[in-house]
Design a protein around this motif. Structure first.
Motif, PDB file in Angstrom:
ATOM      1  N   ILE A 296      10.416  39.529  -2.345  1.00 28.31           N
ATOM      2  CA  ILE A 296      10.796  38.272  -1.693  1.00 28.31           C
ATOM      3  C   ILE A 296      12.313  38.133  -1.653  1.00 28.31           C
ATOM      4  N   LEU A 297      12.990  38.460  -2.743  1.00 31.21           N
ATOM      5  CA  LEU A 297      14.453  38.390  -2.781  1.00 31.21           C
ATOM      6  C   LEU A 297      15.059  39.339  -1.747  1.00 31.21           C
ATOM      7  N   ALA A 298      14.565  40.553  -1.675  1.00 35.03           N
ATOM      8  CA  ALA A 298      15.079  41.511  -0.687  1.00 35.03           C
ATOM      9  C   ALA A 298      14.806  41.007   0.731  1.00 35.03           C
ATOM     10  N   GLY A 299      13.655  40.382   0.960  1.00 31.42           N
ATOM     11  CA  GLY A 299      13.336  39.825   2.268  1.00 31.42           C
ATOM     12  C   GLY A 299      14.288  38.706   2.646  1.00 31.42           C
ATOM     13  N   PHE A 300      14.612  37.830   1.690  1.00 32.74           N
ATOM     14  CA  PHE A 300      15.572  36.757   1.965  1.00 32.74           C
ATOM     15  C   PHE A 300      16.939  37.317   2.303  1.00 32.74           C
ATOM     16  N   VAL A 301      17.354  38.353   1.603  1.00 34.11           N
ATOM     17  CA  VAL A 301      18.657  38.968   1.876  1.00 34.11           C
ATOM     18  C   VAL A 301      18.669  39.557   3.287  1.00 34.11           C
ATOM     19  N   MET A 302      17.601  40.239   3.666  1.00 38.91           N
ATOM     20  CA  MET A 302      17.551  40.840   5.003  1.00 38.91           C
ATOM     21  C   MET A 302      17.531  39.768   6.091  1.00 38.91           C
ATOM     22  N   VAL A 303      16.792  38.682   5.868  1.00 41.48           N
ATOM     23  CA  VAL A 303      16.769  37.597   6.848  1.00 41.48           C
ATOM     24  C   VAL A 303      18.152  36.964   6.961  1.00 41.48           C
ATOM     25  N   GLY A 304      18.823  36.773   5.833  1.00 45.85           N
ATOM     26  CA  GLY A 304      20.181  36.201   5.851  1.00 45.85           C
ATOM     27  C   GLY A 304      21.158  37.080   6.619  1.00 45.85           C
ATOM     28  N   GLU A 305      21.066  38.386   6.413  1.00 47.87           N
ATOM     29  CA  GLU A 305      21.943  39.300   7.139  1.00 47.87           C
ATOM     30  C   GLU A 305      21.646  39.260   8.640  1.00 47.87           C
ATOM     31  N   SER A 306      20.371  39.175   8.999  1.00 47.32           N
ATOM     32  CA  SER A 306      19.996  39.114  10.416  1.00 47.32           C
ATOM     33  C   SER A 306      20.516  37.824  11.054  1.00 47.32           C
ATOM     34  N   ILE A 307      20.413  36.724  10.348  1.00 43.64           N
ATOM     35  CA  ILE A 307      20.930  35.453  10.868  1.00 43.64           C
ATOM     36  C   ILE A 307      22.444  35.529  11.039  1.00 43.64           C
ATOM     37  N   ALA A 308      23.133  36.159  10.088  1.00 44.68           N
ATOM     38  CA  ALA A 308      24.589  36.309  10.204  1.00 44.68           C
ATOM     39  C   ALA A 308      24.953  37.173  11.408  1.00 44.68           C
ATOM     40  N   LYS A 309      24.206  38.234  11.660  1.00 45.49           N
ATOM     41  CA  LYS A 309      24.471  39.092  12.826  1.00 45.49           C
ATOM     42  C   LYS A 309      24.239  38.330  14.129  1.00 45.49           C
ATOM     43  N   ILE A 310      23.142  37.564  14.199  1.00 48.82           N
ATOM     44  CA  ILE A 310      22.849  36.791  15.408  1.00 48.82           C
ATOM     45  C   ILE A 310      23.931  35.745  15.634  1.00 48.82           C
ATOM     46  N   ALA A 311      24.373  35.094  14.564  1.00 51.57           N
ATOM     47  CA  ALA A 311      25.442  34.099  14.693  1.00 51.57           C
ATOM     48  C   ALA A 311      26.730  34.763  15.183  1.00 51.57           C
ATOM     49  N   ALA A 312      27.022  35.961  14.714  1.00 49.46           N
ATOM     50  CA  ALA A 312      28.226  36.687  15.163  1.00 49.46           C
ATOM     51  C   ALA A 312      28.113  37.047  16.631  1.00 49.46           C
ATOM     52  N   TRP A 313      26.921  37.401  17.094  1.00 51.73           N
ATOM     53  CA  TRP A 313      26.727  37.722  18.520  1.00 51.73           C
ATOM     54  C   TRP A 313      26.934  36.492  19.391  1.00 51.73           C
ATOM     55  N   LEU A 314      26.430  35.359  18.916  1.00 48.40           N
ATOM     56  CA  LEU A 314      26.534  34.138  19.708  1.00 48.40           C
ATOM     57  C   LEU A 314      27.980  33.623  19.802  1.00 48.40           C
ATOM     58  N   ARG A 315      28.778  33.887  18.778  1.00 48.08           N
ATOM     59  CA  ARG A 315      30.181  33.470  18.806  1.00 48.08           C
ATOM     60  C   ARG A 315      30.979  34.321  19.799  1.00 48.08           C
ATOM     61  N   GLY A 316      30.515  35.506  19.972  1.00 43.15           N
ATOM     62  CA  GLY A 316      31.131  36.358  20.976  1.00 43.15           C
ATOM     63  C   GLY A 316      32.125  37.248  20.425  1.00 43.15           C
TER      64      GLY A 316
END
Length: 76
Positions: A56-76
Motif C-alpha cells: 500500500i505504501l509503495a502504491g501511494f508513492v507511485m500514485v503521488g509520482e504520477s500525479i506530480a508528473k501529470i501536474a508538470a505536464w499541465l503546467r507546460g
C-alpha cells in the motif's frame, strides 16, 4: 499396526521419555503444541499484514509520482 508394536520404530531415548510422562506433563505438552500452532498462525498473519502495508505504501508513492508528473505536464 497393533498397539504393542506401534512404538517399536522409535529410538530408545524417545520410548523412555514417553513412558515416563505423567498426566500433568502430557497436558503441558498438549498446551505447548497448541501454543506453538497459535504463534505460527499469528506470525503468518502478521507477515502478510506487513507485506500488504508495504505494498500500500509503495502504491501511494507511485500514485503521488504520477500525479506530480501529470501536474508538470499541465503546467507546460
Amino acid at each position: 499396526m497393533s498397539e504393542a508394536k506401534r512404538f517399536d520404530d522409535l529410538p530408545p531415548r524417545t520410548k523412555d521419555f514417553l513412558s515416563n510422562l505423567r498426566d500433568e506433563e502430557i497436558d503441558t505438552l498438549s498446551d505447548g503444541i497448541r501454543l506453538v500452532n497459535a504463534i505460527r498462525t499469528v506470525g503468518t498473519f502478521m507477515k502478510w499484514v506487513i507485506v500488504g502495508l508495504i505494498g500500500i505504501l509503495a502504491g501511494f508513492v507511485m500514485v503521488g509520482e504520477s500525479i506530480a508528473k501529470i501536474a508538470a505536464w499541465l503546467r507546460g
